[in-house]
Design a protein around this motif. Structure first.
Motif, PDB file in Angstrom:
ATOM      1  N   TYR A 194     -16.207  86.848  10.344  1.00  0.00           N
ATOM      2  CA  TYR A 194     -15.507  85.620  10.746  1.00  0.00           C
ATOM      3  C   TYR A 194     -15.197  85.631  12.242  1.00  0.00           C
ATOM      4  O   TYR A 194     -15.266  84.591  12.896  1.00  0.00           O
ATOM      5  N   MET A 197     -18.036  84.334  13.901  1.00  0.00           N
ATOM      6  CA  MET A 197     -18.137  82.881  13.745  1.00  0.00           C
ATOM      7  C   MET A 197     -17.176  82.153  14.687  1.00  0.00           C
ATOM      8  O   MET A 197     -17.480  81.074  15.184  1.00  0.00           O
ATOM      9  N   SER A 201     -18.331  79.404  17.279  1.00  0.00           N
ATOM     10  CA  SER A 201     -17.661  78.100  17.314  1.00  0.00           C
ATOM     11  C   SER A 201     -17.104  77.804  18.698  1.00  0.00           C
ATOM     12  O   SER A 201     -17.229  76.684  19.213  1.00  0.00           O
TER      13      SER A 201
END
Length: 312
Positions: A194, A197, A201
């Motif tokens: 994550y 990610m 992002s």
């Protein structure tokens, strides 16, 4: 160390300010900044809405920036002030989720909107004959709606993930609002996927738009340098430098915070940088645009003149 009931789903925000007289003075300063930001952004929105001379794409986008800044600071400061003044550090599980959703939505949407504003100036200066077509009212609406939708979809994914992480350690967040990177150390599972990610992002919603803005203004500055009219050069440079100032204040702390390696980050450093993009930037944006923009100053003078006439 905070004592915490592990059966509760609430979080604790450890905050930014010390609970002493210095902290109280700083909180009063933050509240002053908050009210200036609210007043400034509301004024900007009302001016652009009510003055026909400001009904052009640049100011249409600027009104959306003011709306985002207004929501941005309202999402953070009231809860921060309440917790400090009432010596209450708790934030509910749902409240934390709501704060995450709005923060990530506004962060992503504002980054995309600033890129749209840079594109507007690029077309206006480098391709003035194509401006009415490329920056029509419908195109502005699409840019704004697209910014909100993309920001919201990205935010929803992050919010759902953050609220579904099992938190088996202390729920004390070392921040003054629910920031996902500050919550990840509390998880009892490995979050490296994550975290990657989050990096992706951040690159999509902040770094790439920033690079696009840099490229746009590189061409704009080249075109401005070749203008024959000194007045035209001055006006274009003033408009672009104003926007670049806003972009720098917004992007620099964000990029430095979220794209740094994990081992170079510290809770205190992240909190100090967060003050810039959550509190100071929403206050500075309307001030920068109003003080350095003749059209906005002219609209203010016309409104003040109307009030004087009504009083007389």
């Amino acid at each position: 160390m905070e004592k915490w009931n592990q059966t509760s789903s609430d979080f604790i925000l450890l905050g930014l300010l010390p609970g002493n007289q210095t902290g109280l003075l700083l909180m009063i300063l933050f509240l002053f900044v908050f009210f200036v930001a609210v007043l400034g952004n509301l004024t900007m929105i009302c001016l652009i809405r009510n003055d026909n001379r400001l009904h052009i794409p640049m100011y249409f986008l600027l009104s959306q920036l003011s709306l985002m800044d207004l929501m941005y600071i309202s999402n953070i400061v009231p809860k921060m002030a309440f917790n400090f003044l009432c010596s209450e550090k708790r934030i509910s599980f749902v409240g934390c989720g709501v704060q995450i959703f709005f923060f990530v939505t506004l962060a992503g949407s504002e980054g995309l909107l600033l890129a749209s504003m840079a594109y507007d100036r690029y077309v206006a200066i480098c391709h003035p004959l194509h401006y009415p077509i490329r920056m029509s009212k419908m195109m502005c609406v699409k840019m704004i709606i697209g910014s909100w939708i993309l920001g919201s979809v990205n935010s929803l994914a992050h919010t759902v993930y953050a609220l579904h992480i099992p938190y088996c350690r202390s729920r004390a967040i070392k921040h003054f609002f629910c920031d996902i990177p500050a919550m990840l150390p509390l998880a009892c599972v490995d979050t490296w996927v994550y975290e990657y990610m989050v990096f992706v992002s951040t690159s999509l919603f902040l770094l790439f738009p920033f690079l696009g803005i840099t490229a746009s203004y590189g061409q704009v500055l080249f075109a401005v340098s070749r203008m024959c009219s000194k007045e035209g050069r001055k006006k274009a440079f003033t408009t672009c430098s104003t926007h670049l100032t806003v972009v720098t204040f917004y992007y620099a702390p964000f990029v430095y915070t979220y794209l740094r390696p994990k081992n170079l980050r510290s809770p205190l450093g992240d909190k100090i940088l967060a003050v810039f993009y959550t509190i100071l930037t929403p206050m500075l944006n309307p001030i920068i645009y109003s003080l350095r923009n003749k059209e906005v100053l002219g609209a203010m003078k016309r409104v003040l003149g109307m009030f004087r006439c009504m009083k007389n």
